[in-house]
Every structure is written in C-alpha cells, then in structure tokens.
Scaffold this motif. Structure first.
Motif, PDB file in Angstrom:
ATOM      1  N   GLU A 248       0.808  -1.219   0.000  1.00 19.53           N
ATOM      2  CA  GLU A 248       0.000   0.000   0.000  1.00 19.53           C
ATOM      3  C   GLU A 248       0.846   1.276   0.000  1.00 19.53           C
ATOM      4  N   THR A 249       2.160   1.151   0.120  1.00 17.82           N
ATOM      5  CA  THR A 249       3.059   2.299   0.090  1.00 17.82           C
ATOM      6  C   THR A 249       2.960   2.977  -1.273  1.00 17.82           C
ATOM      7  N   THR A 250       2.936   4.307  -1.280  1.00 17.73           N
ATOM      8  CA  THR A 250       2.881   5.044  -2.542  1.00 17.73           C
ATOM      9  C   THR A 250       4.237   5.690  -2.814  1.00 17.73           C
ATOM     10  N   TYR A 251       4.560   5.817  -4.100  1.00 17.77           N
ATOM     11  CA  TYR A 251       5.872   6.298  -4.530  1.00 17.77           C
ATOM     12  C   TYR A 251       5.731   7.473  -5.491  1.00 17.77           C
ATOM     13  N   TYR A 252       6.751   8.321  -5.483  1.00 13.78           N
ATOM     14  CA  TYR A 252       6.879   9.356  -6.499  1.00 13.78           C
ATOM     15  C   TYR A 252       7.414   8.689  -7.771  1.00 13.78           C
ATOM     16  N   PRO A 253       7.281   9.360  -8.924  1.00 13.24           N
ATOM     17  CA  PRO A 253       7.786   8.769 -10.178  1.00 13.24           C
ATOM     18  C   PRO A 253       9.281   8.439 -10.157  1.00 13.24           C
ATOM     19  N   ASP A 254      10.072   9.178  -9.349  1.00 12.08           N
ATOM     20  CA  ASP A 254      11.513   8.917  -9.312  1.00 12.08           C
ATOM     21  C   ASP A 254      11.889   7.761  -8.381  1.00 12.08           C
ATOM     22  N   GLY A 255      10.902   7.146  -7.711  1.00  8.77           N
ATOM     23  CA  GLY A 255      11.170   5.988  -6.865  1.00  8.77           C
ATOM     24  C   GLY A 255      11.233   6.280  -5.382  1.00  8.77           C
ATOM     25  N   ARG A 256      11.240   7.572  -5.006  1.00  8.39           N
ATOM     26  CA  ARG A 256      11.218   7.911  -3.583  1.00  8.39           C
ATOM     27  C   ARG A 256       9.827   7.623  -3.020  1.00  8.39           C
TER      28      ARG A 256
ATOM     29  N   LYS B 145      14.532   1.642  -2.028  1.00 10.29           N
ATOM     30  CA  LYS B 145      15.607   1.779  -3.017  1.00 10.29           C
ATOM     31  C   LYS B 145      16.374   3.085  -2.865  1.00 10.29           C
ATOM     32  N   MET B 146      15.669   4.149  -2.447  1.00 12.88           N
ATOM     33  CA  MET B 146      16.312   5.459  -2.426  1.00 12.88           C
ATOM     34  C   MET B 146      16.416   6.084  -1.037  1.00 12.88           C
ATOM     35  N   GLU B 147      15.758   5.488  -0.044  1.00 14.42           N
ATOM     36  CA  GLU B 147      15.713   6.120   1.270  1.00 14.42           C
ATOM     37  C   GLU B 147      15.835   5.085   2.374  1.00 14.42           C
ATOM     38  N   THR B 148      16.244   5.575   3.532  1.00 17.15           N
ATOM     39  CA  THR B 148      16.296   4.745   4.728  1.00 17.15           C
ATOM     40  C   THR B 148      15.507   5.464   5.818  1.00 17.15           C
ATOM     41  N   PHE B 149      14.703   4.706   6.537  1.00 15.32           N
ATOM     42  CA  PHE B 149      13.881   5.269   7.601  1.00 15.32           C
ATOM     43  C   PHE B 149      14.215   4.588   8.909  1.00 15.32           C
TER      44      PHE B 149
END
Length: 165
Positions: free
Chosen positions: A102-110, A132-136
């Motif tokens: 259910e997570t939503t993403y921006y077009p660049d993958g964030r 792929k692009m971030e760590t939480f």
C-alpha cells in the motif's frame, strides 16, 4: 501498535555540519573521528540523519533501554578551529523488510507515503526500513512517548500508516 519515523528537524537552520569522517561502511571499529563545522551559534542535535544515523549520548541511553540488538560506534566530532570535541554514536539498526504494497511512490522511486506491514515488524521497538532510495528509522509508540518526555533537541516524529488488514 503505532509506529513513527524519526527524522532530523530540518527547521533548525544552524546545526553542526559533519564534514568528513574516517568512517568506511565496511570497516568495523570501536571509535571514529569526524570533523565538523560549527557555524555561529551552532547547535548539537540529538539526532542526525547524515552522513549516517548518529545520536547523542542521551538518545543512545534511551534506545538501549528498549532494544538489545542495537550496535553503537562512538564518533568524536571535532571542530579544529574552535578546539571543541563531543562524543556521539553511530547506530547500527536491524533492517526489516516490512514495506507494505500500500506504500505510494513518487515517479523517481522515492517514497511518497510509507505504509508498513505490522505483522513483519514482530516485537522490535526500533528498526530500519530500507527502500531503493531512502532509509527510515522507525520507533514504536512506547519509544516515541519516552523521547517526547525528555529534553531532546532536533528530532521530529512522523506517524507511519499501517497496512489495512
């Protein structure tokens, strides 16, 4: 259970700025030296996102009370011009593969909106979610409430949505 993303407070305009460290991701050591620049009236935050998750002594003690499987490496921040040094801690946190479909993403993958699957979290109070692009860095409600009861500075907490069952 509720979960929160721990972030460095970006509204603080004069934090210390770590310039460089002798830290290598593949090198395990007991302590690291890092050079910082203290702008005029610079403040030392209790949580830094970059170059890696770095916490103050107070936050380290709090996190250690809740989680046995956290590893910390001391980092000594040194401002050569001012001749100051402060000890901080680099955190090594358990990674959980708990990102929901259910997570939503921006077009660049964030990630636009993080949604986690609580069944995959198990009983961990503090953990890391990698995309792929971030760590939480994620903490549960008990840890978040404990953080808010202390005079910690420079930390923001953002509620994380849970997957609908």
């Amino acid at each position: 259970m509720e979960y929160f993303i721990v972030r460095q407070d970006q509204s603080i305009t004069n934090p210390i700025i770590p310039l460089k460290t002798d830290l290598d991701d593949n090198f395990v050591c007991s302590s690291v030296f890092g050079e910082v620049v203290e702008k005029e009236n610079a403040v030392y935050l209790d949580y830094l996102d970059k170059p890696r998750r770095i916490v103050s002594e107070d936050l380290k003690k709090l996190f250690s009370k809740y989680e046995d499987n956290l590893d910390f490496t001391a980092i000594v921040f040194t401002d050569v011009k001012k001749g100051t040094q402060r000890v901080y801690w680099i955190m090594d946190i358990v990674e959980k593969n708990c990102i929901s479909h259910e997570t939503t993403y921006y077009p660049d993958g964030r990630i636009k909106e993080l949604v986690i699957n609580p069944k995959k979290v198990e009983l961990d109070c503090i953990f890391q979610v990698d995309s792929k692009m971030e760590t939480f860095t994620i903490v549960n409600l008990d840890v978040a409430e404990s953080m808010l009861r202390r005079p910690l500075f420079g930390i923001q907490l953002q509620r994380v949505k849970l997957e609908r069952r």
